[in-house]
Design a protein around this motif. Sequence first.
Motif, short mmCIF file in Angstrom:
data_model
loop_
_atom_site.label_atom_id
_atom_site.label_comp_id
_atom_site.label_asym_id
_atom_site.label_seq_id
_atom_site.Cartn_x
_atom_site.Cartn_y
_atom_site.Cartn_z
N THR A 14 0.84 -1.20 0.00
CA THR A 14 0.00 0.00 0.00
C THR A 14 0.88 1.25 0.00
OG1 THR A 14 -0.08 0.19 2.42
CG2 THR A 14 -1.74 -1.22 1.36
N PHE A 15 0.25 2.38 -0.28
CA PHE A 15 0.95 3.66 -0.24
C PHE A 15 1.44 3.96 1.17
CE2 PHE A 15 0.94 8.34 0.26
CZ PHE A 15 1.87 8.66 -0.73
N ASN A 16 0.67 3.55 2.18
CA ASN A 16 1.07 3.76 3.56
C ASN A 16 2.35 3.00 3.88
OD1 ASN A 16 0.48 4.77 6.34
ND2 ASN A 16 0.33 2.57 6.76
N ASP A 17 2.49 1.78 3.33
CA ASP A 17 3.74 1.03 3.49
C ASP A 17 4.92 1.81 2.93
OD1 ASP A 17 2.39 -1.05 4.64
OD2 ASP A 17 2.41 -2.32 2.85
N LEU A 18 4.70 2.43 1.78
CA LEU A 18 5.76 3.19 1.11
C LEU A 18 6.21 4.36 1.99
CD1 LEU A 18 7.46 3.71 -1.44
CD2 LEU A 18 5.54 5.03 -2.34
N VAL A 19 5.24 5.11 2.51
CA VAL A 19 5.57 6.26 3.35
C VAL A 19 6.27 5.83 4.63
CG1 VAL A 19 4.59 8.17 4.67
CG2 VAL A 19 3.69 7.65 2.39
N THR A 20 5.74 4.79 5.26
CA THR A 20 6.32 4.31 6.52
C THR A 20 7.74 3.81 6.31
OG1 THR A 20 4.11 3.64 7.26
CG2 THR A 20 5.99 2.74 8.46
N SER A 21 7.95 3.05 5.25
CA SER A 21 9.29 2.49 5.01
C SER A 21 10.29 3.58 4.71
CB SER A 21 9.25 1.48 3.85
OG SER A 21 8.94 2.13 2.63
N GLN A 22 9.88 4.63 4.01
CA GLN A 22 10.80 5.73 3.72
C GLN A 22 11.11 6.56 4.97
OE1 GLN A 22 12.81 6.57 1.23
NE2 GLN A 22 12.18 4.58 0.44
N TRP A 23 10.14 6.68 5.84
CA TRP A 23 10.38 7.38 7.11
C TRP A 23 11.45 6.63 7.92
CZ3 TRP A 23 9.67 11.83 9.53
CH2 TRP A 23 9.79 11.89 10.91
N ILE A 24 11.33 5.31 7.97
CA ILE A 24 12.32 4.49 8.66
C ILE A 24 13.66 4.57 7.94
CG2 ILE A 24 12.92 2.12 9.33
CD1 ILE A 24 9.85 1.61 9.53
N HIS A 25 13.62 4.48 6.62
CA HIS A 25 14.83 4.52 5.79
C HIS A 25 15.62 5.81 6.03
CE1 HIS A 25 17.03 3.31 2.08
NE2 HIS A 25 17.22 4.61 1.95
N TYR A 26 14.91 6.93 6.12
CA TYR A 26 15.55 8.23 6.34
C TYR A 26 16.34 8.23 7.65
CZ TYR A 26 16.01 13.32 6.90
OH TYR A 26 16.51 14.59 7.07
N HIS A 27 15.84 7.56 8.64
CA HIS A 27 16.48 7.58 9.96
C HIS A 27 17.59 6.55 10.12
CE1 HIS A 27 12.91 9.99 10.97
NE2 HIS A 27 13.65 10.47 11.95
N VAL A 28 17.52 5.45 9.38
CA VAL A 28 18.50 4.38 9.63
C VAL A 28 19.44 4.12 8.45
CG1 VAL A 28 16.96 3.25 11.27
CG2 VAL A 28 16.96 2.52 8.88
N VAL A 29 19.13 4.62 7.26
CA VAL A 29 19.99 4.35 6.09
C VAL A 29 20.60 5.63 5.54
CG1 VAL A 29 20.16 3.28 3.82
CG2 VAL A 29 18.65 2.30 5.53
N ASN A 30 19.80 6.46 4.85
CA ASN A 30 20.28 7.75 4.36
C ASN A 30 19.11 8.65 4.01
OD1 ASN A 30 19.49 7.20 1.58
ND2 ASN A 30 21.30 5.90 1.44
#
Length: 333
Positions: A14-30
Amino acid sequence: WQQDDTSPIHPLTTFNDLVTSQWIHYHVVNGRWVVHTLAQAFLSFTPPFVYQIINALLFALMIYLASCLMVARQQRLFSMVLMCFLLFVVFADIKTTMLWSMGTFNYLWVCVATLSFLLWLRHVHRSDNRIHWLLSPLSLLVGCSHEAIALPLSITLTVYAVTELRKDRLYPQILYILWYVAGMLICLMSPGIWQRADGDITLLSRLISGAINIVFNLKTTWLLIITLAIMFYKRRDSLKQSLTSHRYYYLCLLLSLGIVAVCGTNLERVVFYADFISMLLVAALWSTLLSSRWQRCLIAVCSVVMLIYYVPTIMVRYENHSNYCYIEQQMKE
């Protein structure tokens, strides 16, 4: 995507998965949330052939935009063939050509966005003030794309704004530059980037890795240095003209080399943006220095070499595909 390192991996649905994963990605990857959002959206929600078609179109567009940025119209065919040659034969050996398939969003897509931004910035006019207030925020998205090019370019554009536009502070270009720098800062403030940048690596280790990278992987940049050295002894007037007309490109290149020197790794892909700027400068220099006859000869030679080069590249591609199918079968069993 996954909530944290201990959580199971989930497919995006879902689009919500996309937003949530990018929020996590921003904090732990780049902080490359713009380009990685596009990557996840395309790779998760579209058929593979759509992604491949767009890549092909974007590559052609990237070469064309780079040519428009650096050379006159009559020199574009030569510069485009030369840039293709520098990317696929000089920069990449046969196996690292895979970079364009595995990291295409981080490199190809970002280059197209950056070149488009620079060309638009060049053609901004005072008479269009109203529309610039609406369009300039889009520059933030370009600035958020990749810190390895956004940081050097932001510093370069800031120097440009101070030196070239100091007499007219309301000039529309300032709006685009400010939004671009803001995007770079958002990207750079990512906790994930700082965690990766730290890595418990000492400054000495960073400098050693950077030196190895500069010596062995910066192929196009060394070609540029050789070209400049020859011009110093043979064509000093042309060298002076190039350093004057392209002074901001040289500044951006030096800043990009600084990132390579202190990043703490000697991976080949880390030098890509420095070599990309060098490619632009080599194309501009050779387009003005070489006669039409020499340009025609080089077009023929580069084209033949690339066609020959394509054969072993396809063989490597086939081998990679076979290995993937074998691994996939083992996982199923």
